[in-house]
Design a protein around this motif. Structure first.
Motif, PDB file in Angstrom:
ATOM      1  N   PRO A 377       0.809  -1.219   0.000  1.00 53.41           N
ATOM      2  CA  PRO A 377       0.000   0.000   0.000  1.00 53.41           C
ATOM      3  C   PRO A 377       0.843   1.271   0.000  1.00 53.41           C
ATOM      4  CG  PRO A 377      -0.715  -1.538   1.713  1.00 53.41           C
ATOM      5  CD  PRO A 377       0.617  -2.012   1.215  1.00 53.41           C
ATOM      6  N   SER A 378       0.322   2.319  -0.643  1.00 52.03           N
ATOM      7  CA  SER A 378       1.000   3.616  -0.657  1.00 52.03           C
ATOM      8  C   SER A 378       1.119   4.202   0.742  1.00 52.03           C
ATOM      9  CB  SER A 378       0.223   4.602  -1.545  1.00 52.03           C
ATOM     10  OG  SER A 378       0.223   4.187  -2.883  1.00 52.03           O
ATOM     11  N   LEU A 379       0.203   3.837   1.622  1.00 47.38           N
ATOM     12  CA  LEU A 379       0.194   4.388   2.970  1.00 47.38           C
ATOM     13  C   LEU A 379       1.508   4.120   3.693  1.00 47.38           C
ATOM     14  CD1 LEU A 379      -1.348   5.841   5.199  1.00 47.38           C
ATOM     15  CD2 LEU A 379      -2.335   3.636   5.872  1.00 47.38           C
ATOM     16  N   GLU A 380       2.155   2.990   3.387  1.00 44.08           N
ATOM     17  CA  GLU A 380       3.438   2.669   4.037  1.00 44.08           C
ATOM     18  C   GLU A 380       4.464   3.778   3.809  1.00 44.08           C
ATOM     19  OE1 GLU A 380       5.230  -1.094   3.388  1.00 44.08           O
ATOM     20  OE2 GLU A 380       3.370  -2.208   3.717  1.00 44.08           O
ATOM     21  N   LYS A 381       4.607   4.188   2.553  1.00 44.02           N
ATOM     22  CA  LYS A 381       5.568   5.233   2.220  1.00 44.02           C
ATOM     23  C   LYS A 381       5.146   6.565   2.803  1.00 44.02           C
ATOM     24  CE  LYS A 381       7.875   7.430  -1.723  1.00 44.02           C
ATOM     25  NZ  LYS A 381       7.980   7.464  -3.206  1.00 44.02           N
TER      26      LYS A 381
END
Length: 399
Positions: A377-381
């Motif tokens: 997921p983009s949320l990690e970055k």
């Protein structure tokens, strides 16, 4: 059960109490249609309300005509319907390919006669019969305090929203002002509701900032705030990713931000150490086509089910990531599905004091679920170095 069989079962013998059609196929067509049983001179009929282009149109067919109308609308105008009968509830779901699924559930409504005899009065935080200036100005309520019939769903949504807010009040320090940012505020019905409720009803020292991309919407909202004398309600035109507040933020609200815009808002709030995060996601598209789970192929091959599963998986990952960053998180229903399919609320309250840090037990849950789905997921970055460091430590320790 087919649509024809459903109509035969619930309209012919007048078992249907009410129905709501939602999730329109064409935004230029009807946006919502509702059916409500009526009784006049011993004859059963239905009042049909059609919402289109911000206007409400009404029809009053008999049971047979109402059934035919329901079939016509479900044939191409709507993808979802909720029907409430004396003996059972039904949910109709139509996929983008036209496949129809009908689910039967235990009845949630009273007997038809009781439904027709009177409307039960619910006590709302903003009670009907008491004129609320901002509700009057936005056309939801008349100057006599009566809610405009076509806006009753919005009135109920506002009150439900304030109930969630009341649950969050204990999280704030009463000795200092509450600072709130509302990302993607749109026409700001809920932003006005929150400010008015906090400042004028709860007598709390609060400032609220609404952010939206559309300059004309921001100008209208700012003008109304000034007219109402809401001195600490401000509106700013801009993008979630670029916005930086002046001072601390106690609460971040993000309602119906599309796809990864919800993730950007969550990441911003975490970076600010916001005490409370409220998010109602919309259009969770990022992971839908990326999910690959062995054994789930029979479900994932259906576009409608893949979309539903993808939305639930995305919100689960968001909740787990927030727990990993030190928040106590729940996912619940924001407003009944009969009113909007965008009804999932993520509520996160920061545990303890000080800066949020990654928690290894929660990191483990997040990694296990993420790896099961086979996604990144983009949320990690977006969550930055603390979260990334937590993941790396978990991988090294193989927890």
């Amino acid at each position: 059960m087919t649509i024809d069989e459903l109509v035969q079962a619930v309209f012919t013998d007048a078992a249907l109490i009410r129905a709501v059609l939602s999730d329109p196929v064409n935004p230029e067509g009807p946006l919502k249609v509702s059916f409500k049983k009526t009784a006049a001179k011993g004859r059963i009929g239905y009042q049909v309300e059609i919402l289109k282009n911000s206007q409400a149109f009404h029809e009053n067919p008999d049971a047979k005509g109402a059934g035919a109308s329901f079939k016509n609308y479900m044939a191409g105008d709507f993808r979802q319907a909720a029907l409430f009968c004396a003996d059972a509830d039904y949910q109709v779901l139509v996929s983008k390919k036209g496949n129809t699924t009908i689910l039967k559930k235990p009845a949630s409504q009273g007997a038809p006669n009781a439904e027709l005899a009177h409307n039960r009065v619910k006590k709302y935080l903003l009670p009907e019969g008491e004129a609320v200036p901002w509700l009057v100005e936005t056309g939801i309520m008349g100057r006599d305090g009566r809610v405009v019939k076509s806006r009753y769903d919005k009135y109920r949504q506002i009150n439900k929203y304030l109930e969630f807010m009341e649950d969050c009040l204990a999280s704030f320090d009463e000795t200092r002002p509450i600072r709130i940012v509302d990302f993607g505020c749109g026409k700001a019905y809920l932003t006005f509701a929150l400010y008015d409720w906090l400042v004028n009803r709860k007598k709390r020292n609060a400032s609220v900032t609404g952010l939206d991309l559309k300059p004309e919407v921001i100008a209208d909202c700012a003008g109304l705030a000034k007219k109402l004398g809401f001195a600490n309600l401000n509106f700013v035109q801009g993008d979630i990713a670029a916005y930086e507040p002046q001072g601390e933020v106690d609460m971040m609200i993000c309602l119906h931000a599309c796809d990864t815009a919800t993730d950007a808002a969550i990441a911003k709030a975490v970076s600010w150490n916001a005490r409370v995060i409220l998010a109602v996601p919309c259009c969770q598209k990022e992971l839908i086509q990326k999910i690959s789970v062995a054994g789930l192929e029979p479900m994932l091959q259906h576009g409608f089910l893949r979309e539903r599963f993808g939305s639930m998986a995305t919100d689960t990952l968001r909740a787990l990531a927030l727990e990993a960053m030190g928040y106590k998180t729940i996912i619940c229903e924001f407003i009944d599905m009969e009113h909007t399919p965008k009804n999932t609320l993520i509520r996160a309250i920061r545990a303890g004091k000080g800066k949020t840090t990654a928690h290894q037990p929660a990191i483990k849950k997040y990694m296990q679920f993420r790896n099961l789905l086979g996604v990144l997921p983009s949320l990690e970055k977006m969550l930055g170095t603390d979260f990334s460091a937590g993941l790396e430590e978990a991988m090294v320790k193989k927890i």
